[in-house]
Design a protein around this motif. Structure first.
Motif, PDB file in Angstrom:
ATOM      1  N   ASN A   1      -7.771   4.428  -4.835  1.00 13.03           N
ATOM      2  CA  ASN A   1      -6.697   5.001  -3.861  1.00 13.03           C
ATOM      3  C   ASN A   1      -6.224   6.299  -4.383  1.00 13.03           C
ATOM      4  OD1 ASN A   1      -6.256   1.681  -3.455  1.00 13.03           O
ATOM      5  ND2 ASN A   1      -5.778   2.890  -1.867  1.00 13.03           N
TER       6      ASN A   1
ATOM      7  N   GLN B   1       0.674  -1.307  -0.047  1.00 12.28           N
ATOM      8  CA  GLN B   1       0.217  -0.063  -0.060  1.00 12.28           C
ATOM      9  C   GLN B   1       0.801   1.422  -0.049  1.00 12.28           C
ATOM     10  OE1 GLN B   1      -1.505  -0.830   4.043  1.00 12.28           O
ATOM     11  NE2 GLN B   1      -0.956   1.283   4.633  1.00 12.28           N
TER      12      GLN B   1
ATOM     13  N   PRO C   1      -3.161   5.368   0.740  1.00 17.72           N
ATOM     14  CA  PRO C   1      -3.945   4.252   1.222  1.00 17.72           C
ATOM     15  C   PRO C   1      -5.282   4.684   2.016  1.00 17.72           C
ATOM     16  CG  PRO C   1      -2.272   5.168   2.757  1.00 17.72           C
ATOM     17  CD  PRO C   1      -2.109   5.997   1.524  1.00 17.72           C
TER      18      PRO C   1
END
Ligand code: EPZ
Length: 420
Positions: free
Chosen positions: A70, A20, A46
């Motif tokens: 994202n 991430q 994230p």
């Protein structure tokens, strides 16, 4: 009803994982988006509770932010408020980053002492004395901190930090990019997330050199513009998943990594007998037959030293290593709160002040344990994967502050973790 993570451990793990984006980059960069008079598109952000807190703070300052997968888009053109309510300040430590950003953009701000993980006292004295040097008048009344700039705009200054604080370095940079004149930060923190923040600000038109070294020079500009920027991968989440494989045994291909920035961690993990092959943006790792203890003390230090944020997760792995490892925590006073839970799971750990002595045991066993902070909570998940039987982890809101869908990551590696 508070959620829990239920982990059935003792199984070899194997698989691929995409790392991430970095929380500790995303948060100051979201604050920095306040400085740009236009739209900022932040990719690889994230989806975490702390990121949503930052987005709520932006909203309360008059900025618009929206998420799509994202990517978070922040539009600060209509920013019109320089006051952050106390309850939003308390949600996380990074709320303090908005101080420098508001001083740059609005030339004033009202905040209060920030919240965050309880790792011992976490004062903001360095942040405040640095902005004072830049012509900011700070008054503290009834828990509120009011900052005004009599001259109307922050002034460039020469600032020498007493310690390379990550947050104080970031706050000075945020305050300085729109200041009048040149600011020099000596003894600046060198963490990769600071380079990421400066990279973002440069993409908005800021003039910054020296980030990643101990002396950062910022030449103030009149305006910054919006930009599109990709947030760096999270090196601490990366360290967590490598520790997980080390503890449980197995192999992993970690994709979208920042291998160079993870080197201080990787060079220590390699000493446990794991084979690690870092390439530019991916890492392959295979655990050894049995984990070996690390022979020299693992001392947490500012970057490029061993990261304090990876201390707990590595300790979880080393609690099942062959031999004794020693940790020395030099950044925070109270960052061993995970050890009680590890001991409950069968680990042999003794804490004396800043030292923790970890004698490796053959096996850990499942237990009911509670996360008391973010990385300490992740360490319990690592230990649980290595333990025989079932571990129930409560207090997982701490873990959710930094790990995007941790149970999916476990499942992708063949582990057994459920959220209930
Ligand atoms: C950042 O915290 C990180 N947080 C922390 O990660 C990380 O542990 C820390 O840097 C060290 O690497 C974010 O980036 C959001 P510091 P920060 O200022 O900026 C003392 C995580 O798990 N200090 O470098 O708060 C302080 O008390 C979090 O993701 C003062 O005394 O760290 C500490 O002992 C936890 N006065 C030391 O300096 C000040 O004014 C280092 O703190 C400021 C700091």
């Amino acid at each position: 009803m508070m959620q829990k993570l239920i982990v059935t451990g003792g199984k070899r793990l194997e698989g691929e994982l995409v790392l991430q984006g970095s929380k500790n980059s995303a948060l100051p960069i979201m604050a920095a988006a306040l400085l740009a008079e236009g739209e900022c598109v932040l990719k690889n952000c994230p989806r975490l509770t702390d990121v949503y807190s930052a987005s709520r703070i932006l909203g309360c300052l008059g900025c618009k932010s929206s998420f799509s997968d994202n990517t978070v888009t922040v539009d600060s053109s209509a920013a019109d408020c320089a006051v952050i309510p106390e309850e939003l300040m308390r949600e996380m430590r990074s709320s303090i980053m908005f101080m420098g950003a508001m001083l740059g953009r609005m030339k004033e701000c009202t905040i209060s002492v920030p919240g965050g993980c309880e790792l011992g006292p976490r004062p903001i004295d360095m942040h405040l004395s640095a902005v004072r040097k830049m012509g900011v008048e700070v008054s503290e009344t009834g828990g509120r901190i009011v900052c005004r700039i009599p001259s109307g705009r922050p002034k460039g200054a020469k600032i020498t930090l007493p310690f390379p604080s990550v947050g104080a370095t970031e706050n000075v940079v945020l305050c300085a990019v729109l200041a009048d004149g040149e600011t020099v930060v000596n003894n600046a923190a060198r963490e990769p997330e600071i380079c990421d923040l400066c990279g973002f600000l440069r993409a908005c038109g800021a003039d910054i050199t020296g980030d990643g070294e101990s002396r950062i020079v910022i030449r103030g500009k009149e305006h910054l513009h919006g930009c599109e920027y990709t947030i760096m991968p999270d090196r601490i989440v990366g360290a967590t998943y490598l520790s997980l494989i080390a503890a449980a045994g197995g192999e992993i291909i970690l994709k979208n990594t920042c291998s160079a920035e993870m080197e201080p961690f990787i060079s220590v993990l390699e000493q446990t007998g794991c084979s690690i092959y870092p390439a530019k943006d991916r890492i392959y790792m295979r655990s050894g037959a049995r984990l070996r203890a690390v022979s020299s003390p693992i001392r947490t230090m500012p970057h490029p030293g061993f990261p304090t944020d990876a201390q707990a997760v590595l300790m979880a792995a080393l609690s099942v290593a062959d031999g004794t490892s020693v940790f020395e925590e030099n950044i925070f006073d109270c960052r061993y709160r995970h050890t009680d839970a590890l001991i409950k799971m069968g680990a042999d750990i003794q804490v004396m002040g800043r030292i923790a002595v970890v004698k490796g045991v053959n096996r850990l066993h499942g237990a009911d344990v509670r996360a008391t902070d973010l990385r300490g909570g992740a360490a319990l998940a690592v230990a649980a994967a290595a333990a025989d039987g079932v571990t129930e982890i409560s207090g997982i809101s701490h873990i959710d502050r930094g790990y995007e869908k941790i149970e999916e990551a476990f499942r992708q590696l063949g582990g057994n973790m459920k959220r209930v």
